[in-house]
Write an enzyme that holds these catalytic residues in place. Structure first.
Site, PDB file in Angstrom:
ATOM      1  N   TRP A  53     -39.567  28.267 -96.486  1.00 48.50           N
ATOM      2  CA  TRP A  53     -40.296  27.555 -97.552  1.00 48.50           C
ATOM      3  C   TRP A  53     -41.207  26.485 -96.926  1.00 48.50           C
ATOM      4  O   TRP A  53     -42.425  26.456 -97.163  1.00 48.50           O
ATOM      5  CB  TRP A  53     -39.273  26.936 -98.507  1.00 48.50           C
ATOM      6  CG  TRP A  53     -39.828  26.382 -99.782  1.00 48.50           C
ATOM      7  CD1 TRP A  53     -41.108  26.499-100.231  1.00 48.50           C
ATOM      8  CD2 TRP A  53     -39.107  25.638-100.766  1.00 48.50           C
ATOM      9  NE1 TRP A  53     -41.223  25.862-101.440  1.00 48.50           N
ATOM     10  CE2 TRP A  53     -40.008  25.337-101.795  1.00 48.50           C
ATOM     11  CE3 TRP A  53     -37.777  25.198-100.876  1.00 48.50           C
ATOM     12  CZ2 TRP A  53     -39.631  24.593-102.920  1.00 48.50           C
ATOM     13  CZ3 TRP A  53     -37.405  24.481-101.990  1.00 48.50           C
ATOM     14  CH2 TRP A  53     -38.323  24.186-103.008  1.00 48.50           C
ATOM     15  N   LYS A 106     -41.204  27.306 -85.074  1.00 50.78           N
ATOM     16  CA  LYS A 106     -39.936  27.264 -85.821  1.00 50.78           C
ATOM     17  C   LYS A 106     -38.765  27.265 -84.847  1.00 50.78           C
ATOM     18  O   LYS A 106     -38.753  28.024 -83.887  1.00 50.78           O
ATOM     19  CB  LYS A 106     -39.844  28.486 -86.734  1.00 50.78           C
ATOM     20  CG  LYS A 106     -38.430  28.779 -87.230  1.00 50.78           C
ATOM     21  CD  LYS A 106     -38.327  30.117 -87.948  1.00 50.78           C
ATOM     22  CE  LYS A 106     -36.877  30.551 -88.106  1.00 50.78           C
ATOM     23  NZ  LYS A 106     -36.728  31.815 -88.844  1.00 50.78           N
ATOM     24  N   HIS A 108     -34.175  26.522 -84.780  1.00 48.78           N
ATOM     25  CA  HIS A 108     -32.942  26.033 -85.410  1.00 48.78           C
ATOM     26  C   HIS A 108     -32.146  25.179 -84.421  1.00 48.78           C
ATOM     27  O   HIS A 108     -30.969  24.912 -84.645  1.00 48.78           O
ATOM     28  CB  HIS A 108     -32.071  27.208 -85.846  1.00 48.78           C
ATOM     29  CG  HIS A 108     -32.624  28.011 -86.986  1.00 48.78           C
ATOM     30  ND1 HIS A 108     -33.090  27.440 -88.139  1.00 48.78           N
ATOM     31  CD2 HIS A 108     -32.755  29.359 -87.151  1.00 48.78           C
ATOM     32  CE1 HIS A 108     -33.502  28.409 -88.964  1.00 48.78           C
ATOM     33  NE2 HIS A 108     -33.319  29.562 -88.392  1.00 48.78           N
ATOM     34  N   THR A 227     -46.274  28.788-102.900  1.00 45.55           N
ATOM     35  CA  THR A 227     -44.932  28.722-102.300  1.00 45.55           C
ATOM     36  C   THR A 227     -43.813  28.628-103.345  1.00 45.55           C
ATOM     37  O   THR A 227     -42.678  28.276-103.018  1.00 45.55           O
ATOM     38  CB  THR A 227     -44.815  27.543-101.296  1.00 45.55           C
ATOM     39  OG1 THR A 227     -45.101  26.327-102.003  1.00 45.55           O
ATOM     40  CG2 THR A 227     -45.771  27.682-100.133  1.00 45.55           C
ATOM     41  N   PHE A 229     -40.828  29.902-105.580  1.00 44.89           N
ATOM     42  CA  PHE A 229     -39.762  30.816-105.168  1.00 44.89           C
ATOM     43  C   PHE A 229     -40.140  32.285-105.403  1.00 44.89           C
ATOM     44  O   PHE A 229     -40.086  33.110-104.484  1.00 44.89           O
ATOM     45  CB  PHE A 229     -38.465  30.463-105.909  1.00 44.89           C
ATOM     46  CG  PHE A 229     -37.348  31.413-105.606  1.00 44.89           C
ATOM     47  CD1 PHE A 229     -36.668  31.342-104.404  1.00 44.89           C
ATOM     48  CD2 PHE A 229     -36.999  32.400-106.513  1.00 44.89           C
ATOM     49  CE1 PHE A 229     -35.647  32.238-104.107  1.00 44.89           C
ATOM     50  CE2 PHE A 229     -35.979  33.298-106.223  1.00 44.89           C
ATOM     51  CZ  PHE A 229     -35.308  33.211-105.025  1.00 44.89           C
ATOM     52  N   GLN A 230     -40.562  32.602-106.625  1.00 44.03           N
ATOM     53  CA  GLN A 230     -40.831  34.012-106.943  1.00 44.03           C
ATOM     54  C   GLN A 230     -42.021  34.561-106.163  1.00 44.03           C
ATOM     55  O   GLN A 230     -42.030  35.712-105.742  1.00 44.03           O
ATOM     56  CB  GLN A 230     -41.020  34.173-108.464  1.00 44.03           C
ATOM     57  CG  GLN A 230     -40.799  35.591-108.966  1.00 44.03           C
ATOM     58  CD  GLN A 230     -39.416  36.178-108.608  1.00 44.03           C
ATOM     59  OE1 GLN A 230     -38.394  35.525-108.780  1.00 44.03           O
ATOM     60  NE2 GLN A 230     -39.397  37.392-108.071  1.00 44.03           N
ATOM     61  N   MET A 232     -42.908  33.662-103.155  1.00 40.43           N
ATOM     62  CA  MET A 232     -42.477  33.916-101.773  1.00 40.43           C
ATOM     63  C   MET A 232     -41.517  35.105-101.697  1.00 40.43           C
ATOM     64  O   MET A 232     -41.497  35.828-100.713  1.00 40.43           O
ATOM     65  CB  MET A 232     -41.849  32.661-101.164  1.00 40.43           C
ATOM     66  CG  MET A 232     -42.915  31.634-100.822  1.00 40.43           C
ATOM     67  SD  MET A 232     -42.328  30.222 -99.897  1.00 40.43           S
ATOM     68  CE  MET A 232     -41.600  30.957 -98.443  1.00 40.43           C
ATOM     69  N   ARG A 257     -33.294  34.628-101.521  1.00 40.81           N
ATOM     70  CA  ARG A 257     -32.192  35.128-102.339  1.00 40.81           C
ATOM     71  C   ARG A 257     -32.190  34.518-103.741  1.00 40.81           C
ATOM     72  O   ARG A 257     -32.623  35.129-104.694  1.00 40.81           O
ATOM     73  CB  ARG A 257     -30.873  34.833-101.582  1.00 40.81           C
ATOM     74  CG  ARG A 257     -29.636  35.547-102.071  1.00 40.81           C
ATOM     75  CD  ARG A 257     -28.427  35.090-101.268  1.00 40.81           C
ATOM     76  NE  ARG A 257     -28.196  33.655-101.405  1.00 40.81           N
ATOM     77  CZ  ARG A 257     -27.411  33.091-102.319  1.00 40.81           C
ATOM     78  NH1 ARG A 257     -26.738  33.833-103.165  1.00 40.81           N
ATOM     79  NH2 ARG A 257     -27.277  31.766-102.374  1.00 40.81           N
TER      80      ARG A 257
HETATM   81  P1  A3P Z   1     -30.488  30.925-100.874  1.00 39.10           P
HETATM   82  O1  A3P Z   1     -29.814  31.944 -99.995  1.00 39.10           O
HETATM   83  O2  A3P Z   1     -29.550  29.858-101.351  1.00 39.10           O
HETATM   84  O3  A3P Z   1     -31.245  31.529-101.992  1.00 39.10           O
HETATM   85  P2  A3P Z   1     -34.195  29.677 -94.436  1.00 39.10           P
HETATM   86  O4  A3P Z   1     -35.630  29.968 -94.665  1.00 39.10           O
HETATM   87  O5  A3P Z   1     -33.935  28.432 -93.679  1.00 39.10           O
HETATM   88  O6  A3P Z   1     -33.462  30.874 -93.891  1.00 39.10           O
HETATM   89  O7  A3P Z   1     -33.552  29.365 -95.869  1.00 39.10           O
HETATM   90  C1  A3P Z   1     -33.326  30.379 -96.792  1.00 39.10           C
HETATM   91  C2  A3P Z   1     -32.973  29.755 -98.121  1.00 39.10           C
HETATM   92  O8  A3P Z   1     -34.135  29.127 -98.677  1.00 39.10           O
HETATM   93  C3  A3P Z   1     -32.513  30.809 -99.125  1.00 39.10           C
HETATM   94  O9  A3P Z   1     -31.554  30.159 -99.971  1.00 39.10           O
HETATM   95  C4  A3P Z   1     -33.823  31.103 -99.846  1.00 39.10           C
HETATM   96  O10 A3P Z   1     -33.666  31.726-101.086  1.00 39.10           O
HETATM   97  C5  A3P Z   1     -34.403  29.702 -99.957  1.00 39.10           C
HETATM   98  N1  A3P Z   1     -35.845  29.709-100.220  1.00 39.10           N
HETATM   99  C6  A3P Z   1     -36.812  30.391 -99.578  1.00 39.10           C
HETATM  100  N2  A3P Z   1     -38.013  30.189-100.130  1.00 39.10           N
HETATM  101  C7  A3P Z   1     -37.820  29.353-101.176  1.00 39.10           C
HETATM  102  C8  A3P Z   1     -38.685  28.774-102.170  1.00 39.10           C
HETATM  103  N3  A3P Z   1     -39.981  29.011-102.176  1.00 39.10           N
HETATM  104  N4  A3P Z   1     -38.125  27.958-103.087  1.00 39.10           N
HETATM  105  C9  A3P Z   1     -36.802  27.693-103.078  1.00 39.10           C
HETATM  106  N5  A3P Z   1     -35.932  28.211-102.164  1.00 39.10           N
HETATM  107  C10 A3P Z   1     -36.431  29.038-101.232  1.00 39.10           C
END
Ligand code: A3P
Length: 295
Positions: A53, A106, A108, A227, A229-230, A232, A257
């Site tokens: 995100w 990026k 971790h 950006t 949620f839906q 992305m 997810r």
């Molecule tokens: P969930 O598994 O709880 O849905 P990363 O990118 O660090 O791997 O993080 C993944 C998490 O960020 C997932 O959480 C994912 O759904 C969530 N995520 C990704 N894009 C997002 C967005 N645009 N808005 C909110 N959450 C998002």
């Protein structure tokens, strides 16, 4: 608790006592000796904390809101994943070497493992933190999705591993608290997933300002829209569907997810929550870092 020889550890290894995916450790010297550039921006997170995100937001800022440019390639090609390595398929360090500046990186990595060159070059660093319970839930599903990752077992079994740092990147508690300490440095911006969920405009503005760009209304609106949620989740350049299914199987659960705060309530029993809270308090005592588990 699994013995170090159990199947669980088959694809894992350690760097300075921190558990990591084995193939990444094989080439650790390349990671450690990577050459930063002063205009690099590093996005750091514990896995499943909102990396993708924030990465897409930062990329949008860099491309001045040009959605088409953001869709040109998968996010893992536009923003190299520093320590990621699989013999022929992916090499984060090599990608970075070949990339023109300014680069967005990026990683971790916990604070103590970030290659020294990024500190020496005084690079800007964005750390994104998310509450431990939602991270544990999201990480659990990630384990189920990535074929090279071990079987996480039941959710309570996985939570025990999470609490004991028996997961790649080790202790969530040490990761967030040590990066919190680093955020005293003005080159480090520390932001929270929960704050983004609550007020994305405010957090986008913070990011735009931190990166020294002009926060025009038009840019901010475009970023927020792109950006969502839906957006992305449906966008092949951000949803990891370009990854081969043998590497990441998104049939049962998807990389992007649920995207909510508080999904932990659907996974933790009352008893597990009590055990977790007690352990949490112990691990986090002495740190001023506070999280919200609901908004
Ligand atoms: P969930 O598994 O709880 O849905 P990363 O990118 O660090 O791997 O993080 C993944 C998490 O960020 C997932 O959480 C994912 O759904 C969530 N995520 C990704 N894009 C997002 C967005 N645009 N808005 C909110 N959450 C998002």
């Amino acid at each position: 608790m699994d013995s170090p020889k159990s199947d669980y550890y088959k694809n894992l290894d350690e760097v300075q006592g921190i558990l990591m995916y084995k193939d990444f450790v094989k080439y650790w010297n390349d990671v450690e000796t990577v050459q930063a550039r002063p205009d690099d921006v590093v996005i750091v997170t514990y896995p499943r904390s909102g990396t993708t995100w924030v990465s897409e937001i930062v990329y949008m800022i860099y491309k001045e809101g040009d959605v088409e440019k953001c869709k040109e390639d998968a996010i893992f090609n536009r923003i190299p994943f520093l320590e990621c390595r699989s013999d022929d398929v992916y090499n984060g360090v090599k990608q970075l070497k070949q990339m023109a500046s300014p680069r967005v990186v990026k990683t971790h990595l916990p604070a103590e493992l970030l290659p020294v060159s990024f500190w020496e070059k005084n690079c800007k660093i964005i750390y994104v933190a998310r509450n431990a319970k939602d991270v544990a839930v999201s990480y659990y599903y990630f384990f189920k999705m990535v074929s090279a990752y071990p079987n996480p077992g039941s959710f309570p079994e996985f939570v025990e591993k999470f609490m004991n740092a028996q997961v790649p990147y080790g202790s969530w508690y040490t990761h967030v608290t040590s990066w919190w300490e680093k955020s005293k440095n003005p080159q480090v911006l520390f932001i929270f997933y929960e704050d983004m969920k609550e007020d994305i405009k405010k957090e986008v503005l913070k990011l735009v300002q931190f990166l020294g760009r002009k926060p025009s209304k038009e840019l901010v609106d475009k970023i927020i829209k792109h950006t969502l949620f839906q957006e992305m989740k449906d966008n092949p350049s951000t949803n990891y569907t370009i990854m081969p299914e043998e590497v990441m199987n998104q049939k049962e659960t998807s990389f992007i997810r649920k995207g909510i705060t508080g999904d932990w309530k659907n996974h933790f029993t009352v008893a597990l929550n009590e055990v977790f809270d007690m352990h949490y308090e112990q691990q986090m005592k002495g740190s001023s870092l506070k999280f919200r588990t609901e908004i």
